[in-house]
Write a protein that holds these residues in place. Structure first.
Motif, PDB file in Angstrom:
ATOM      1  N   GLN A 197       0.822  -1.224   0.000  1.00 26.22           N
ATOM      2  CA  GLN A 197       0.000   0.000   0.000  1.00 26.22           C
ATOM      3  C   GLN A 197       0.859   1.279   0.000  1.00 26.22           C
ATOM      4  OE1 GLN A 197      -2.767  -0.253   3.218  1.00 26.22           O
ATOM      5  NE2 GLN A 197      -3.804   1.638   2.656  1.00 26.22           N
ATOM      6  N   LEU A 198       1.951   1.256   0.764  1.00 25.03           N
ATOM      7  CA  LEU A 198       2.796   2.457   0.811  1.00 25.03           C
ATOM      8  C   LEU A 198       3.619   2.610  -0.453  1.00 25.03           C
ATOM      9  CD1 LEU A 198       4.269   2.769   4.426  1.00 25.03           C
ATOM     10  CD2 LEU A 198       2.143   3.673   3.504  1.00 25.03           C
ATOM     11  N   LYS A 199       3.863   1.480  -1.118  1.00 26.81           N
ATOM     12  CA  LYS A 199       4.722   1.540  -2.303  1.00 26.81           C
ATOM     13  C   LYS A 199       3.955   1.838  -3.576  1.00 26.81           C
ATOM     14  CE  LYS A 199       8.372  -1.738  -1.077  1.00 26.81           C
ATOM     15  NZ  LYS A 199       8.913  -3.058  -1.398  1.00 26.81           N
ATOM     16  N   GLN A 200       2.623   1.588  -3.542  1.00 25.31           N
ATOM     17  CA  GLN A 200       1.953   1.467  -4.843  1.00 25.31           C
ATOM     18  C   GLN A 200       1.833   2.765  -5.645  1.00 25.31           C
ATOM     19  OE1 GLN A 200      -1.794  -0.416  -4.177  1.00 25.31           O
ATOM     20  NE2 GLN A 200      -2.646   1.264  -3.007  1.00 25.31           N
ATOM     21  N   ASN A 201       1.840   3.907  -5.021  1.00 32.58           N
ATOM     22  CA  ASN A 201       1.745   5.144  -5.819  1.00 32.58           C
ATOM     23  C   ASN A 201       3.067   5.901  -5.865  1.00 32.58           C
ATOM     24  OD1 ASN A 201      -1.090   4.733  -6.190  1.00 32.58           O
ATOM     25  ND2 ASN A 201      -1.317   5.333  -4.056  1.00 32.58           N
ATOM     26  N   LEU A 202       4.136   5.157  -5.628  1.00 35.12           N
ATOM     27  CA  LEU A 202       5.453   5.780  -5.486  1.00 35.12           C
ATOM     28  C   LEU A 202       6.417   5.221  -6.539  1.00 35.12           C
ATOM     29  CD1 LEU A 202       7.535   7.379  -3.788  1.00 35.12           C
ATOM     30  CD2 LEU A 202       7.460   5.564  -2.101  1.00 35.12           C
ATOM     31  N   THR A 203       7.068   6.133  -7.278  1.00 38.32           N
ATOM     32  CA  THR A 203       8.039   5.715  -8.297  1.00 38.32           C
ATOM     33  C   THR A 203       9.383   6.327  -7.951  1.00 38.32           C
ATOM     34  OG1 THR A 203       6.263   6.017  -9.881  1.00 38.32           O
ATOM     35  CG2 THR A 203       8.447   5.685 -10.805  1.00 38.32           C
ATOM     36  N   TYR A 204      10.431   5.538  -8.047  1.00 43.75           N
ATOM     37  CA  TYR A 204      11.772   6.063  -7.777  1.00 43.75           C
ATOM     38  C   TYR A 204      12.567   6.186  -9.073  1.00 43.75           C
ATOM     39  CZ  TYR A 204      11.174   5.023  -2.779  1.00 43.75           C
ATOM     40  OH  TYR A 204      10.749   4.998  -1.477  1.00 43.75           O
ATOM     41  N   ARG A 205      13.384   7.231  -9.137  1.00 46.04           N
ATOM     42  CA  ARG A 205      14.359   7.319 -10.238  1.00 46.04           C
ATOM     43  C   ARG A 205      15.548   8.170  -9.812  1.00 46.04           C
ATOM     44  NH1 ARG A 205      12.815  11.649 -14.960  1.00 46.04           N
ATOM     45  NH2 ARG A 205      15.062  11.936 -14.853  1.00 46.04           N
ATOM     46  N   THR A 206      16.698   7.874 -10.383  1.00 49.53           N
ATOM     47  CA  THR A 206      17.890   8.657 -10.025  1.00 49.53           C
ATOM     48  C   THR A 206      17.835  10.009 -10.728  1.00 49.53           C
ATOM     49  OG1 THR A 206      19.085   7.471 -11.734  1.00 49.53           O
ATOM     50  CG2 THR A 206      19.538   6.813  -9.496  1.00 49.53           C
ATOM     51  N   LEU A 207      18.289  11.021 -10.027  1.00 50.80           N
ATOM     52  CA  LEU A 207      18.271  12.376 -10.583  1.00 50.80           C
ATOM     53  C   LEU A 207      19.283  13.245  -9.846  1.00 50.80           C
ATOM     54  CD1 LEU A 207      16.447  14.374 -12.452  1.00 50.80           C
ATOM     55  CD2 LEU A 207      15.592  15.151 -10.258  1.00 50.80           C
ATOM     56  N   ASN A 208      20.054  13.992 -10.627  1.00 48.39           N
ATOM     57  CA  ASN A 208      20.970  14.970 -10.059  1.00 48.39           C
ATOM     58  C   ASN A 208      20.279  16.334 -10.063  1.00 48.39           C
ATOM     59  OD1 ASN A 208      23.039  16.734  -9.464  1.00 48.39           O
ATOM     60  ND2 ASN A 208      24.466  15.921 -10.992  1.00 48.39           N
ATOM     61  N   LEU A 209      20.006  16.851  -8.880  1.00 46.22           N
ATOM     62  CA  LEU A 209      19.261  18.118  -8.766  1.00 46.22           C
ATOM     63  C   LEU A 209      20.014  19.311  -9.338  1.00 46.22           C
ATOM     64  CD1 LEU A 209      17.868  17.770  -5.132  1.00 46.22           C
ATOM     65  CD2 LEU A 209      16.498  17.846  -7.216  1.00 46.22           C
ATOM     66  N   THR A 210      21.322  19.183  -9.487  1.00 53.64           N
ATOM     67  CA  THR A 210      22.093  20.336  -9.967  1.00 53.64           C
ATOM     68  C   THR A 210      22.198  20.373 -11.490  1.00 53.64           C
ATOM     69  OG1 THR A 210      24.247  19.245  -9.820  1.00 53.64           O
ATOM     70  CG2 THR A 210      23.455  20.331  -7.833  1.00 53.64           C
ATOM     71  N   MET A 211      21.652  19.365 -12.139  1.00 58.60           N
ATOM     72  CA  MET A 211      21.650  19.333 -13.613  1.00 58.60           C
ATOM     73  C   MET A 211      20.231  19.643 -14.102  1.00 58.60           C
ATOM     74  SD  MET A 211      24.626  18.635 -14.792  1.00 58.60           S
ATOM     75  CE  MET A 211      26.192  18.413 -13.963  1.00 58.60           C
ATOM     76  N   PRO A 212      20.052  19.943 -15.407  1.00 56.46           N
ATOM     77  CA  PRO A 212      18.689  20.218 -15.881  1.00 56.46           C
ATOM     78  C   PRO A 212      17.738  19.077 -15.504  1.00 56.46           C
ATOM     79  CG  PRO A 212      20.294  20.761 -17.562  1.00 56.46           C
ATOM     80  CD  PRO A 212      21.058  20.088 -16.451  1.00 56.46           C
ATOM     81  N   LEU A 213      16.546  19.442 -14.999  1.00 63.25           N
ATOM     82  CA  LEU A 213      15.610  18.437 -14.461  1.00 63.25           C
ATOM     83  C   LEU A 213      14.752  17.849 -15.592  1.00 63.25           C
ATOM     84  CD1 LEU A 213      14.572  20.385 -11.217  1.00 63.25           C
ATOM     85  CD2 LEU A 213      16.424  18.708 -11.502  1.00 63.25           C
ATOM     86  N   VAL A 214      15.442  17.152 -16.479  1.00 61.87           N
ATOM     87  CA  VAL A 214      14.796  16.616 -17.682  1.00 61.87           C
ATOM     88  C   VAL A 214      13.822  15.490 -17.301  1.00 61.87           C
ATOM     89  CG1 VAL A 214      15.236  15.480 -19.906  1.00 61.87           C
ATOM     90  CG2 VAL A 214      16.860  17.172 -19.022  1.00 61.87           C
ATOM     91  N   GLY A 215      12.631  15.558 -17.876  1.00 61.14           N
ATOM     92  CA  GLY A 215      11.667  14.471 -17.673  1.00 61.14           C
ATOM     93  C   GLY A 215      10.908  14.548 -16.356  1.00 61.14           C
ATOM     94  N   ILE A 216      11.141  15.601 -15.593  1.00 64.04           N
ATOM     95  CA  ILE A 216      10.411  15.757 -14.322  1.00 64.04           C
ATOM     96  C   ILE A 216       9.163  16.603 -14.608  1.00 64.04           C
ATOM     97  CG2 ILE A 216      10.545  16.720 -11.968  1.00 64.04           C
ATOM     98  CD1 ILE A 216      12.355  14.283 -12.365  1.00 64.04           C
ATOM     99  N   PRO A 217       7.976  16.137 -14.202  1.00 65.24           N
ATOM    100  CA  PRO A 217       6.751  16.896 -14.482  1.00 65.24           C
ATOM    101  C   PRO A 217       6.808  18.312 -13.900  1.00 65.24           C
ATOM    102  CG  PRO A 217       6.242  14.743 -13.544  1.00 65.24           C
ATOM    103  CD  PRO A 217       7.723  14.903 -13.444  1.00 65.24           C
ATOM    104  N   ASN A 218       5.949  19.189 -14.388  1.00 66.29           N
ATOM    105  CA  ASN A 218       5.988  20.565 -13.870  1.00 66.29           C
ATOM    106  C   ASN A 218       4.661  20.962 -13.212  1.00 66.29           C
ATOM    107  OD1 ASN A 218       4.434  20.784 -16.076  1.00 66.29           O
ATOM    108  ND2 ASN A 218       5.831  22.080 -17.245  1.00 66.29           N
ATOM    109  N   ASP A 219       3.980  19.952 -12.633  1.00 69.39           N
ATOM    110  CA  ASP A 219       2.695  20.270 -11.993  1.00 69.39           C
ATOM    111  C   ASP A 219       2.579  19.627 -10.606  1.00 69.39           C
ATOM    112  OD1 ASP A 219       2.635  17.682 -12.913  1.00 69.39           O
ATOM    113  OD2 ASP A 219       0.659  17.830 -13.856  1.00 69.39           O
TER     114      ASP A 219
END
Ligand code: SAM
Length: 281
Positions: A197-219
């Protein structure tokens, strides 16, 4: 080269530390003052051992080679990052979520989008998920989706597994623990696993916050970016906060860590509570 069982106690020289420090700062935003030399040396020993190198000179040459950049870089950043976290760390954020944000949100909307931007080993996103599932019980039409990102792939693998020592969940009330955690069948292990239940609406992915945030939603309605800005200098902090604001809906909230703030930073946010900011473009 050394044999696999030999103990490595290689020394990192000052010029080697400076080279690695500059690389880390340029690519990941993380500051590497001289006081971190011993820490970095200690953390990289296991990478030297793993790769059978007996000196940092060999390791650094490999790290910066084409092969090293392709296959060692991720392990290098895993070793460099500091992943300290806890369930219900900085509890006032979860009180704000429960008592202030969610009751307002549900009057206007039913689907919440949120991002845990330095998710580490998962304690932060799972704490949020507990609160959201508790809220969902009382508001049947409510749904959410959460993204969990971190620069370290290794730590995100731990987050995805969602297995923790029992003592790490002691802070969680018993009735909540019973609902959302399963005890390991092997009682000697003294571990718990987060429920589906805690996992089901959660997606993980690697991302470097200091680089352009490509593919991250804007809403996003909410972004938790806690206890990661402290590793960056002010210019990088400003860049990261502004990049995150572009990913937040107007009126959405940004949560920072206890020793982080936007003081001296130009960004479209207004503080509404200690370390809680509203996106005001
Ligand atoms: C101290 S933990 C904070 C975890 C959690 N947010 C909390 O407050 O408990 C900091 C996390 O930031 C991650 N991190 C460091 N530099 C990063 C970067 N440039 N981009 C994304 N994550 C980064 C580290 O890997 C680490 O897991």
């Amino acid at each position: 080269m050394i044999t696999p069982n030999e103990v490595v106690h290689a020394k990192l020289t000052v010029p080697q530390f400076k080279r690695l420090g500059q690389f880390i700062h340029k690519n990941y935003g993380i500051q590497m003052p001289d006081s971190k030399k011993v820490l970095l040396e200690g953390r990289l020993q296991k990478r030297l051992k793993k790769n059978n190198f007996s000196s940092f000179a060999e390791y650094i040459e490999y790290l910066f080679s084409e092969k090293g950049q392709a296959s060692e870089l991720q392990f290098f950043i895993d070793a460099v990052s500091t992943n300290k976290t806890d369930f219900y760390r900085e509890p006032h954020h979860f009180e704000f979520l429960r008592d202030t944000f969610l009751p307002q949100f549900i009057r206007q909307s039913s689907h919440l989008k949120l991002w845990s931007a330095a998710a580490s080993s998962g304690e932060e996103p799972y704490t949020i998920a507990i609160e959201l599932n508790e809220f969902k019980e009382k508001h049947r039409g409510f749904s959410y989706e959460m993204l969990g990102t971190d620069i370290s792939n290794e730590i995100l693998q731990k987050a995805s597994k969602g297995i923790y020592e029992e003592k790490r969940v002691e802070i969680i009330p018993l009735h909540i623990k019973r609902k959302y955690f399963l005890r390991s069948k092997n009682r000697e292990k003294r571990t718990v696993k987060v429920s589906r239940q805690l996992k089901q609406n959660l997606t993980y992915r690697t991302l470097n916050l200091t680089m352009p945030l490509v593919g991250i939603p804007n809403d996003f309605d909410l972004v938790f970016c806690r206890n990661v800005l402290i590793y960056f200098n002010r210019a990088v902090q400003e860049k990261v906060i502004n990049a995150i604001c572009k990913k937040l809906k107007p009126g959405g909230y940004l949560f920072l860590g206890h020793s982080e703030s936007t003081t001296g930073i130009v960004a479209p946010v207004t503080q509404v509570a200690p370390t809680i900011y509203q996106h005001t473009p």
